[in-house]
Scaffold this motif. Structure first.
Motif, PDB file in Angstrom:
ATOM      1  N   GLN A 124       0.845  -1.191   0.000  1.00 39.67           N
ATOM      2  CA  GLN A 124       0.000   0.000   0.000  1.00 39.67           C
ATOM      3  C   GLN A 124       0.882   1.244   0.000  1.00 39.67           C
ATOM      4  N   SER A 125       0.402   2.308  -0.633  1.00 40.61           N
ATOM      5  CA  SER A 125       1.163   3.557  -0.590  1.00 40.61           C
ATOM      6  C   SER A 125       1.154   4.114   0.820  1.00 40.61           C
ATOM      7  N   LEU A 126       2.162   4.936   1.119  1.00 44.87           N
ATOM      8  CA  LEU A 126       2.185   5.605   2.418  1.00 44.87           C
ATOM      9  C   LEU A 126       0.903   6.414   2.613  1.00 44.87           C
ATOM     10  N   LEU A 127       0.415   7.028   1.531  1.00 43.73           N
ATOM     11  CA  LEU A 127      -0.815   7.810   1.622  1.00 43.73           C
ATOM     12  C   LEU A 127      -1.995   6.937   2.037  1.00 43.73           C
ATOM     13  N   ASN A 128      -2.109   5.739   1.469  1.00 43.66           N
ATOM     14  CA  ASN A 128      -3.203   4.856   1.856  1.00 43.66           C
ATOM     15  C   ASN A 128      -3.110   4.449   3.317  1.00 43.66           C
ATOM     16  N   HIS A 129      -1.901   4.221   3.806  1.00 44.57           N
ATOM     17  CA  HIS A 129      -1.754   3.925   5.238  1.00 44.57           C
ATOM     18  C   HIS A 129      -2.255   5.105   6.067  1.00 44.57           C
ATOM     19  N   HIS A 130      -1.930   6.327   5.638  1.00 47.74           N
ATOM     20  CA  HIS A 130      -2.417   7.530   6.307  1.00 47.74           C
ATOM     21  C   HIS A 130      -3.943   7.562   6.336  1.00 47.74           C
ATOM     22  N   LEU A 131      -4.532   7.388   5.173  1.00 47.80           N
ATOM     23  CA  LEU A 131      -5.987   7.501   5.052  1.00 47.80           C
ATOM     24  C   LEU A 131      -6.688   6.461   5.910  1.00 47.80           C
ATOM     25  N   HIS A 132      -6.101   5.283   6.011  1.00 48.01           N
ATOM     26  CA  HIS A 132      -6.677   4.235   6.860  1.00 48.01           C
ATOM     27  C   HIS A 132      -6.733   4.697   8.317  1.00 48.01           C
ATOM     28  N   GLY A 133      -5.635   5.261   8.799  1.00 49.03           N
ATOM     29  CA  GLY A 133      -5.601   5.704  10.189  1.00 49.03           C
ATOM     30  C   GLY A 133      -6.570   6.830  10.474  1.00 49.03           C
ATOM     31  N   LEU A 134      -6.747   7.726   9.502  1.00 43.36           N
ATOM     32  CA  LEU A 134      -7.668   8.852   9.683  1.00 43.36           C
ATOM     33  C   LEU A 134      -9.122   8.391   9.613  1.00 43.36           C
ATOM     34  N   ARG A 135      -9.445   7.618   8.586  1.00 39.74           N
ATOM     35  CA  ARG A 135     -10.838   7.208   8.402  1.00 39.74           C
ATOM     36  C   ARG A 135     -11.288   6.212   9.445  1.00 39.74           C
ATOM     37  N   ALA A 136     -10.348   5.440  10.001  1.00 38.51           N
ATOM     38  CA  ALA A 136     -10.701   4.555  11.108  1.00 38.51           C
ATOM     39  C   ALA A 136     -11.153   5.344  12.325  1.00 38.51           C
ATOM     40  N   ASN A 137     -10.792   6.624  12.367  1.00 41.54           N
ATOM     41  CA  ASN A 137     -11.204   7.500  13.457  1.00 41.54           C
ATOM     42  C   ASN A 137     -12.331   8.456  13.045  1.00 41.54           C
ATOM     43  N   GLY A 138     -12.963   8.169  11.925  1.00 42.45           N
ATOM     44  CA  GLY A 138     -14.118   8.947  11.508  1.00 42.45           C
ATOM     45  C   GLY A 138     -13.804  10.248  10.817  1.00 42.45           C
ATOM     46  N   ILE A 139     -12.563  10.456  10.406  1.00 46.30           N
ATOM     47  CA  ILE A 139     -12.181  11.715   9.749  1.00 46.30           C
ATOM     48  C   ILE A 139     -12.264  11.528   8.236  1.00 46.30           C
ATOM     49  N   ASP A 140     -13.163  12.275   7.612  1.00 45.28           N
ATOM     50  CA  ASP A 140     -13.323  12.212   6.162  1.00 45.28           C
ATOM     51  C   ASP A 140     -12.945  13.516   5.476  1.00 45.28           C
ATOM     52  N   ASP A 141     -12.839  14.596   6.257  1.00 44.71           N
ATOM     53  CA  ASP A 141     -12.432  15.880   5.678  1.00 44.71           C
ATOM     54  C   ASP A 141     -10.913  15.925   5.692  1.00 44.71           C
ATOM     55  N   ILE A 142     -10.316  15.551   4.570  1.00 41.16           N
ATOM     56  CA  ILE A 142      -8.872  15.372   4.473  1.00 41.16           C
ATOM     57  C   ILE A 142      -8.333  16.227   3.337  1.00 41.16           C
ATOM     58  N   VAL A 143      -7.328  17.034   3.649  1.00 49.55           N
ATOM     59  CA  VAL A 143      -6.676  17.881   2.659  1.00 49.55           C
ATOM     60  C   VAL A 143      -5.253  17.365   2.457  1.00 49.55           C
ATOM     61  N   ILE A 144      -4.894  17.073   1.217  1.00 50.35           N
ATOM     62  CA  ILE A 144      -3.541  16.637   0.878  1.00 50.35           C
ATOM     63  C   ILE A 144      -2.857  17.809   0.175  1.00 50.35           C
ATOM     64  N   VAL A 145      -1.799  18.341   0.788  1.00 46.91           N
ATOM     65  CA  VAL A 145      -1.099  19.478   0.197  1.00 46.91           C
ATOM     66  C   VAL A 145       0.093  18.949  -0.589  1.00 46.91           C
ATOM     67  N   GLY A 146      -0.050  18.921  -1.888  1.00 46.35           N
ATOM     68  CA  GLY A 146       0.986  18.396  -2.747  1.00 46.35           C
ATOM     69  C   GLY A 146       1.885  19.487  -3.310  1.00 46.35           C
ATOM     70  N   GLY A 147       2.848  19.048  -4.098  1.00 48.60           N
ATOM     71  CA  GLY A 147       3.781  19.946  -4.763  1.00 48.60           C
ATOM     72  C   GLY A 147       4.441  19.169  -5.890  1.00 48.60           C
ATOM     73  N   TYR A 148       5.519  18.467  -5.557  1.00 45.28           N
ATOM     74  CA  TYR A 148       6.198  17.616  -6.532  1.00 45.28           C
ATOM     75  C   TYR A 148       5.248  16.526  -7.023  1.00 45.28           C
ATOM     76  N   ARG A 149       5.061  16.443  -8.318  1.00 46.68           N
ATOM     77  CA  ARG A 149       4.162  15.475  -8.967  1.00 46.68           C
ATOM     78  C   ARG A 149       2.782  15.430  -8.315  1.00 46.68           C
ATOM     79  N   ALA A 150       2.270  16.607  -7.976  1.00 45.03           N
ATOM     80  CA  ALA A 150       0.936  16.687  -7.371  1.00 45.03           C
ATOM     81  C   ALA A 150      -0.131  16.157  -8.306  1.00 45.03           C
ATOM     82  N   ASP A 151       0.152  16.144  -9.615  1.00 43.63           N
ATOM     83  CA  ASP A 151      -0.813  15.624 -10.584  1.00 43.63           C
ATOM     84  C   ASP A 151      -1.117  14.155 -10.368  1.00 43.63           C
ATOM     85  N   MET A 152      -0.247  13.438  -9.635  1.00 45.68           N
ATOM     86  CA  MET A 152      -0.453  12.017  -9.404  1.00 45.68           C
ATOM     87  C   MET A 152      -1.282  11.730  -8.163  1.00 45.68           C
ATOM     88  N   LEU A 153      -1.519  12.729  -7.344  1.00 47.21           N
ATOM     89  CA  LEU A 153      -2.235  12.497  -6.090  1.00 47.21           C
ATOM     90  C   LEU A 153      -3.684  12.133  -6.385  1.00 47.21           C
TER      91      LEU A 153
END
Length: 280
Positions: A48-77
């Motif tokens: 799993q991507s590091l991002l997916n591991h992040h999202l799992h931990g957040l959503r397991a706690n009921g957090i759905d309002d998530i902002v990902i601040v990208g920069g380098y290759r942000a088009d892939m997010l």
């Protein structure tokens, strides 16, 4: 007080009023060549991507309002991962500037979890921070040395100071330690800003001298720990949230290789329990 805060937290979540911001603008040059064609948060660990591991931990706690601040290759997010914003100056700035590049996301209607993209956390670590009532609540690892010894031969060379008051408030962090006695826990790149301090948080950033030098860096490139220490020095309360492991920091290709080997051998769960999928 603790019970009242748990009720308030539940109401915040039910109303969708708790937000997470993942700082994911950098390339992560020490992870090259894995990041030659993708942002650091899309490097994979245990299927799993590091991002997916992040999202799992957040959503397991009921957090759905998530902002990902990208920069380098942000088009892939992935848009489905959350609302993607971009720091247009990602190649000339550091973590703090990346956070304030989306200052409009810092609103006093909501508590805000702020996290690095190269650290991943068990859901229980996220929950512990969420359930701590303070202007800023910051996760610290009391058993950091046990974890660091799996990553390097000299943990002291890589660690940073962290000192606590008798009441558990952080009074110093982010300096070069002279001995292990200087480290009462390790900063984990995860903290929560309480809604009623959002305005003061932004004012503290705006008030910094743009031509100043902060731990050897200019304002645009100052470390997050330098900014947090500035808040402490100007009277802020930053409450420690002590945990014992339950996270991973991914800095280098050696880290990824080591964690993969430990995961395959069934040893990684001693330090951090990762998301389980059919591929992992």
């Amino acid at each position: 007080n603790g019970k009242r805060y748990e009720i308030a937290l539940r109401l915040l979540l039910e109303d969708g009023r708790l937000k997470a911001i993942i700082l994911a603008a950098g390339q992560g040059t020490r992870l090259c060549p894995l990041t030659d064609d993708r942002p650091k948060c899309l490097v994979e660990l245990a299927g799993q991507s590091l991002l997916n591991h992040h999202l799992h931990g957040l959503r397991a706690n009921g957090i759905d309002d998530i902002v990902i601040v990208g920069g380098y290759r942000a088009d892939m997010l992935p848009v489905e991962g959350g609302r993607v914003r971009t720091n247009p100056d990602f190649d000339r700035t550091n973590m703090v500037a990346t956070l304030f590049s989306v200052a409009d996301e810092l609103t006093p209607e909501t508590d805000i979890l702020i996290t690095y993209d190269d650290c991943i956390y068990e859901p229980g670590v996220v929950a512990a921070v969420m359930n701590t009532d303070a202007p800023i609540a910051m996760a610290i690892d009391l058993e950091w040395r046990r974890f660091w010894e799996q990553r390097m031969s000299d943990p002291l060379s890589d660690a940073e100071t962290l000192r606590l008051s008798e009441g558990g408030d952080i009074i110093e962090l982010g300096k070069k330690p002279k001995s292990y006695a200087d480290i009462e826990g390790q900063y984990m790149g995860l903290f929560k800003l309480r809604a009623d301090h959002v305005h003061q948080f932004k004012t503290a950033w705006d008030s910094l001298d743009p031509d100043g030098v902060y731990d050897g860096k200019d304002r645009a490139n100052m470390y997050m720990t330098s900014f947090l220490q500035h808040l402490i020095d100007t009277g802020w309360t930053i409450r420690s949230v002590p945990v014992e492991n339950g996270w991973l920091e991914v800095d280098t290709t050696e880290d990824i290789a080591r964690y993969e080997d430990m995961h395959t051998a069934g040893q990684l769960e001693q330090y951090c329990k990762l998301i389980r999928t059919s591929n992992s």
